[in-house]
Design a protein around this motif. Structure first.
Motif, PDB file in Angstrom:
ATOM      1  N   LEU A  16       0.513  -1.070  -0.606  1.00 19.37           N
ATOM      2  CA  LEU A  16      -0.459   0.252  -0.246  1.00 19.37           C
ATOM      3  C   LEU A  16       0.711   1.655   0.586  1.00 19.37           C
ATOM      4  O   LEU A  16       1.942   1.741   0.982  1.00 19.37           O
ATOM      5  CB  LEU A  16      -0.516   0.554   1.189  1.00 19.37           C
ATOM      6  CG  LEU A  16      -1.630   1.126   1.682  1.00 19.37           C
ATOM      7  CD1 LEU A  16      -2.994   0.874   0.179  1.00 19.37           C
ATOM      8  CD2 LEU A  16      -2.394   1.348   2.746  1.00 19.37           C
ATOM      9  N   PRO A  37     -10.330  13.146   2.591  1.00 15.21           N
ATOM     10  CA  PRO A  37     -11.190  11.704   2.989  1.00 15.21           C
ATOM     11  C   PRO A  37     -10.592  10.938   4.143  1.00 15.21           C
ATOM     12  O   PRO A  37      -9.140  10.970   4.008  1.00 15.21           O
ATOM     13  CB  PRO A  37     -11.765  10.804   1.576  1.00 15.21           C
ATOM     14  CG  PRO A  37     -11.369  12.149   0.709  1.00 15.21           C
ATOM     15  CD  PRO A  37     -10.285  12.562   1.168  1.00 15.21           C
ATOM     16  N   GLY A  39      -8.437   7.679   5.058  1.00 19.62           N
ATOM     17  CA  GLY A  39      -7.626   6.473   4.911  1.00 19.62           C
ATOM     18  C   GLY A  39      -6.679   7.927   4.038  1.00 19.62           C
ATOM     19  O   GLY A  39      -5.556   7.172   3.146  1.00 19.62           O
ATOM     20  N   GLY A  41      -4.447   9.550   3.784  1.00 15.47           N
ATOM     21  CA  GLY A  41      -2.312   9.831   3.871  1.00 15.47           C
ATOM     22  C   GLY A  41      -2.119  11.264   4.879  1.00 15.47           C
ATOM     23  O   GLY A  41      -1.742  11.349   5.421  1.00 15.47           O
ATOM     24  N   TYR A  53       7.550   7.664  11.325  1.00 16.78           N
ATOM     25  CA  TYR A  53       7.865   6.767  10.369  1.00 16.78           C
ATOM     26  C   TYR A  53       9.357   7.391   9.302  1.00 16.78           C
ATOM     27  O   TYR A  53       8.919   8.757   8.837  1.00 16.78           O
ATOM     28  CB  TYR A  53       6.922   6.830   9.063  1.00 16.78           C
ATOM     29  CG  TYR A  53       4.924   6.463   9.940  1.00 16.78           C
ATOM     30  CD1 TYR A  53       5.812   5.092  10.568  1.00 16.78           C
ATOM     31  CD2 TYR A  53       3.967   6.397   9.343  1.00 16.78           C
ATOM     32  CE1 TYR A  53       4.694   4.744  11.161  1.00 16.78           C
ATOM     33  CE2 TYR A  53       3.045   5.603  10.177  1.00 16.78           C
ATOM     34  CZ  TYR A  53       3.335   5.057  11.031  1.00 16.78           C
ATOM     35  OH  TYR A  53       2.170   4.885  11.165  1.00 16.78           O
TER      36      TYR A  53
HETATM   37  N1  LIG Z   1       1.706   1.711  10.417  1.00 19.64           N
HETATM   38  C1  LIG Z   1       0.702   1.117   8.806  1.00 19.64           C
HETATM   39  N2  LIG Z   1       0.987   0.529   8.948  1.00 19.64           N
HETATM   40  C2  LIG Z   1      -0.221  -0.154   7.461  1.00 19.64           C
HETATM   41  N3  LIG Z   1      -1.164   1.012   7.318  1.00 19.64           N
HETATM   42  C3  LIG Z   1      -0.388   1.694   7.424  1.00 19.64           C
HETATM   43  C4  LIG Z   1       0.433   2.311   8.646  1.00 19.64           C
HETATM   44  N4  LIG Z   1       0.172   3.413   8.868  1.00 19.64           N
HETATM   45  C5  LIG Z   1      -1.489   3.788   8.054  1.00 19.64           C
HETATM   46  N5  LIG Z   1      -1.734   2.905   7.008  1.00 19.64           N
HETATM   47  C6  LIG Z   1      -2.755   2.882   6.464  1.00 19.64           C
HETATM   48  O1  LIG Z   1      -2.309   3.833   5.228  1.00 19.64           O
HETATM   49  C7  LIG Z   1      -3.747   4.733   4.726  1.00 19.64           C
HETATM   50  C8  LIG Z   1      -3.601   6.381   4.882  1.00 19.64           C
HETATM   51  O2  LIG Z   1      -3.335   6.231   7.170  1.00 19.64           O
HETATM   52  P1  LIG Z   1      -4.346   7.381   7.710  1.00 19.64           P
HETATM   53  O3  LIG Z   1      -3.890   6.988   8.950  1.00 19.64           O
HETATM   54  O4  LIG Z   1      -2.664   8.122   7.834  1.00 19.64           O
HETATM   55  O5  LIG Z   1      -4.859   8.573   6.698  1.00 19.64           O
HETATM   56  P2  LIG Z   1      -5.862   9.923   7.631  1.00 19.64           P
HETATM   57  O6  LIG Z   1      -5.764  10.875   6.129  1.00 19.64           O
HETATM   58  O7  LIG Z   1      -5.224  10.191   8.356  1.00 19.64           O
HETATM   59  O8  LIG Z   1      -7.291   9.033   7.980  1.00 19.64           O
HETATM   60  P3  LIG Z   1      -8.192   9.353   9.038  1.00 19.64           P
HETATM   61  O9  LIG Z   1      -8.692  10.765   8.520  1.00 19.64           O
HETATM   62  O10 LIG Z   1      -9.091   8.771   9.330  1.00 19.64           O
HETATM   63  O11 LIG Z   1      -7.791   9.996  10.116  1.00 19.64           O
HETATM   64  C9  LIG Z   1      -4.634   4.210   4.956  1.00 19.64           C
HETATM   65  O12 LIG Z   1      -5.146   3.149   4.396  1.00 19.64           O
HETATM   66  C10 LIG Z   1      -4.146   2.890   6.373  1.00 19.64           C
HETATM   67  O13 LIG Z   1      -4.806   2.201   6.544  1.00 19.64           O
END
Ligand SMILES: Nc1ncnc2c1ncn2[C@@H]1O[C@H](COP(=O)(O)OP(=O)(O)OP(=O)(O)O)[C@@H](O)[C@H]1O
Length: 255
Positions: A16, A37, A39, A41, A53
């Motif tokens: 991913l 939206p 997920g 990132g 990270y």
């Molecule tokens: N440590 C990890 N291992 C595997 N996948 C991860 C990890 N951290 C994030 N992801 C994946 O990366 C993608 C982005 O996640 P992230 O939490 O950054 O989204 P977001 O925009 O902050 O979402 P939200 O608004 O719901 O908080 C998602 O598909 C999540 O499942």
């Protein structure tokens, strides 16, 4: 020179690609937003900016100096502080101790002075107490300095988390969903507070937020992430009327 420059930043988790070739620039004193939206990132991007990270590729610079490869505390010492989507206070410590811990990361005395109770230790502790109380006044939490952090109402815990980040004296403040769980009145007060600390502390701020009234009301420059890619950058009005942004959010609502 930009204060924060993110260049072609990417990270993959297995197959991913959570963030892909992300570019973002903030000048000193910018009040920027990072939206998208669920997920998309956003938090992953913050985790790369703060050393949680390690990016798969790309660079992050603060006033020209790369942050990639530094540990979170080293990045904090460079002047980057953050708050978290899920509040991470020390619940069993008092409000003021939560701030003093943050000031300790910049303490002017060493371990030996603390163990031997040298005058420099007492002077440092006094200074930390005074600075902590000053910050608590700004965040309207001074009357609660002796309460356990976990006993504060939710909105006040969020404010305390921002105050604690400020205690590390950042140049760049990253706020991850600062209004989450707040009622409209608290959100409105938070908007005023964010604007005020930006001006008062000569700060640059980047915030992640789902509350569009806060984003559109306070951010001057908004970056939109969708599936790990920046799909738009602009002022609130430009973002509101951007076709790709509307589609990204409508897609989320439809699903
Ligand atoms: N440590 C990890 N291992 C595997 N996948 C991860 C990890 N951290 C994030 N992801 C994946 O990366 C993608 C982005 O996640 P992230 O939490 O950054 O989204 P977001 O925009 O902050 O979402 P939200 O608004 O719901 O908080 C998602 O598909 C999540 O499942």
């Amino acid at each position: 020179m930009a204060l924060l420059s993110v260049n072609n930043l990417s990270i993959s988790f297995g197959g991913l690609k959570a963030v892909s070739d992300m570019n973002l620039e903030l000048n000193k004193n910018d009040l920027g937003g990072l939206i998208g939206p669920n997920g998309a990132g956003k938090t992953t991007a913050f985790n790369m900016l703060t050393g949680v990270y390690l990016p798969t590729s790309g660079d992050i610079t603060l006033e020209g100096k790369s942050l990639v490869g530094l540990k979170p505390y080293q990045i904090n010492h460079q002047g980057v502080a953050r708050t978290f989507q899920n509040i991470r206070l020390f619940g069993d410590l008092t409000v003021i101790d939560n701030l003093k811990i943050a000031y300790h990361s910049h303490a002017k005395y060493g371990l030996l002075s603390a163990i031997c109770r040298l005058p420099v230790f007492f002077a440092g502790e006094r200074e930390m107490y005074e600075k902590s109380m000053d910050l608590l006044k700004i965040f309207n939490l001074d009357s609660k300095h002796d309460e356990l952090a976990k006993n504060l109402p939710y909105g006040e815990q969020r404010r305390l988390e921002i105050a604690r980040a400020m205690a590390t004296q950042p140049r760049l403040l990253l706020l991850d969903e600062p209004a989450a769980g707040m009622n409209p009145q608290e959100t409105h007060e938070l908007m005023e507070l964010i604007r005020w600390i930006r001006n008062e502390f000569d700060l640059t701020i980047l915030l992640i937020e789902h509350d569009m009234s806060l984003v559109m009301g306070v951010c001057e420059k908004i970056h939109v992430l969708d599936y790990g890619q920046i799909i738009a950058v602009g002022t609130p009005d430009e973002i509101k009327n951007n076709r790709r942004v509307i589609e990204a959010y409508l897609g989320e609502e439809a699903s």
